[in-house]
Enzyme design. Structure first.
Site, PDB file in Angstrom:
ATOM      1  N   CYS A  98     -64.264 -42.261  34.137  1.00 55.58           N
ATOM      2  CA  CYS A  98     -63.895 -42.962  35.358  1.00 55.58           C
ATOM      3  C   CYS A  98     -65.166 -43.546  35.966  1.00 55.58           C
ATOM      4  O   CYS A  98     -66.184 -42.857  36.024  1.00 55.58           O
ATOM      5  CB  CYS A  98     -63.257 -41.965  36.328  1.00 55.58           C
ATOM      6  SG  CYS A  98     -62.776 -42.678  37.898  1.00 55.58           S
ATOM      7  N   HIS A 140     -53.817 -42.698  34.887  1.00 57.32           N
ATOM      8  CA  HIS A 140     -55.135 -42.441  35.489  1.00 57.32           C
ATOM      9  C   HIS A 140     -55.314 -43.284  36.756  1.00 57.32           C
ATOM     10  O   HIS A 140     -55.709 -42.768  37.803  1.00 57.32           O
ATOM     11  CB  HIS A 140     -56.235 -42.746  34.461  1.00 57.32           C
ATOM     12  CG  HIS A 140     -57.631 -42.618  34.994  1.00 57.32           C
ATOM     13  ND1 HIS A 140     -58.497 -41.635  34.586  1.00 57.32           N
ATOM     14  CD2 HIS A 140     -58.309 -43.349  35.927  1.00 57.32           C
ATOM     15  CE1 HIS A 140     -59.646 -41.764  35.248  1.00 57.32           C
ATOM     16  NE2 HIS A 140     -59.562 -42.807  36.062  1.00 57.32           N
ATOM     17  N   GLU A 141     -55.009 -44.587  36.665  1.00 58.87           N
ATOM     18  CA  GLU A 141     -55.189 -45.464  37.829  1.00 58.87           C
ATOM     19  C   GLU A 141     -54.222 -45.093  38.950  1.00 58.87           C
ATOM     20  O   GLU A 141     -54.582 -45.124  40.125  1.00 58.87           O
ATOM     21  CB  GLU A 141     -55.025 -46.937  37.445  1.00 58.87           C
ATOM     22  CG  GLU A 141     -56.074 -47.469  36.483  1.00 58.87           C
ATOM     23  CD  GLU A 141     -57.505 -47.109  36.866  1.00 58.87           C
ATOM     24  OE1 GLU A 141     -57.830 -47.057  38.069  1.00 58.87           O
ATOM     25  OE2 GLU A 141     -58.300 -46.852  35.950  1.00 58.87           O
ATOM     26  N   HIS A 144     -55.342 -42.371  41.216  1.00 58.87           N
ATOM     27  CA  HIS A 144     -56.269 -42.777  42.283  1.00 58.87           C
ATOM     28  C   HIS A 144     -55.508 -43.116  43.567  1.00 58.87           C
ATOM     29  O   HIS A 144     -56.025 -42.932  44.667  1.00 58.87           O
ATOM     30  CB  HIS A 144     -57.083 -44.006  41.855  1.00 58.87           C
ATOM     31  CG  HIS A 144     -58.253 -43.698  40.971  1.00 58.87           C
ATOM     32  ND1 HIS A 144     -59.305 -42.902  41.362  1.00 58.87           N
ATOM     33  CD2 HIS A 144     -58.546 -44.082  39.706  1.00 58.87           C
ATOM     34  CE1 HIS A 144     -60.193 -42.813  40.379  1.00 58.87           C
ATOM     35  NE2 HIS A 144     -59.754 -43.521  39.355  1.00 58.87           N
TER      36      HIS A 144
END
Ligand code: ZN
Length: 168
Positions: A98, A140-141, A144
């Site tokens: 990341c 993953h995004e 966030h």
């Protein structure tokens, strides 16, 4: 619009829940362009989420088409506004990195196939199915946007976290 600075762990914005976008206006158009530019600039980067550039809104971009793990199976550039995973299936462990955590990589378990609903930059609603590396990058995004980092999902802190000397 320019490439933006990436906030680094443990910046507090990275731990915050992002707000949904209510109106697609020029501000969002500019934000999307900043995210794309910032992703393209990051070495080997396959996605960036708005909180990583200091904007706590539910917007992220993903593009795995240039990555060796993603080039066979992808939707090209994805602009995801208010994304929502409506189905998930399977599980596999993959090494993740990341831009906000430049010194480490880690082994994380994710669904291998997801069905995703979102708005595009022009406001139209879309639903797609993603699998493999692209599905991992999207998850993953989207983490966030919930204030979650891959560090929070490492399968084992003893054996699943790795220090790296430089970001590829
Ligand atoms: Zn990240």
């Amino acid at each position: 619009m320019p490439v933006q600075n990436i906030l680094l762990y443990p910046h507090p914005i990275l731990k915050k829940m992002a707000r949904p976008v209510n109106r697609l206006d020029d501000e969002i158009t500019g934000l999307v362009q900043d995210l794309i530019d910032t992703m393209r600039e990051g070495p080997g980067s396959v996605g960036v989420a708005a909180p990583q550039i200091g904007v706590s809104l539910c917007v992220c971009v993903v593009d795995v088409s240039a990555n060796r793990h993603g080039k066979e199976n992808n939707h090209g550039l994805l602009v995801l506004v208010n994304p929502e995973i409506v189905e998930r299936e399977g599980g596999a462990i993959m090494r993740e990195g990341c831009m906000s955590v430049p010194d480490y990589t880690g082994d994380v378990e994710r669904a291998t196939r997801i069905r995703l609903r979102f708005r595009t930059a022009d406001g139209s609603e879309q639903e797609i199915e993603a699998s493999g590396f692209e599905a991992v990058a999207i998850q993953h995004e989207m983490d966030h946007l919930d204030g979650v980092l891959f560090l929070d999902r490492i399968v084992s802190l003893k054996t699943g976290l790795f220090r790296r000397k430089n970001y590829r």
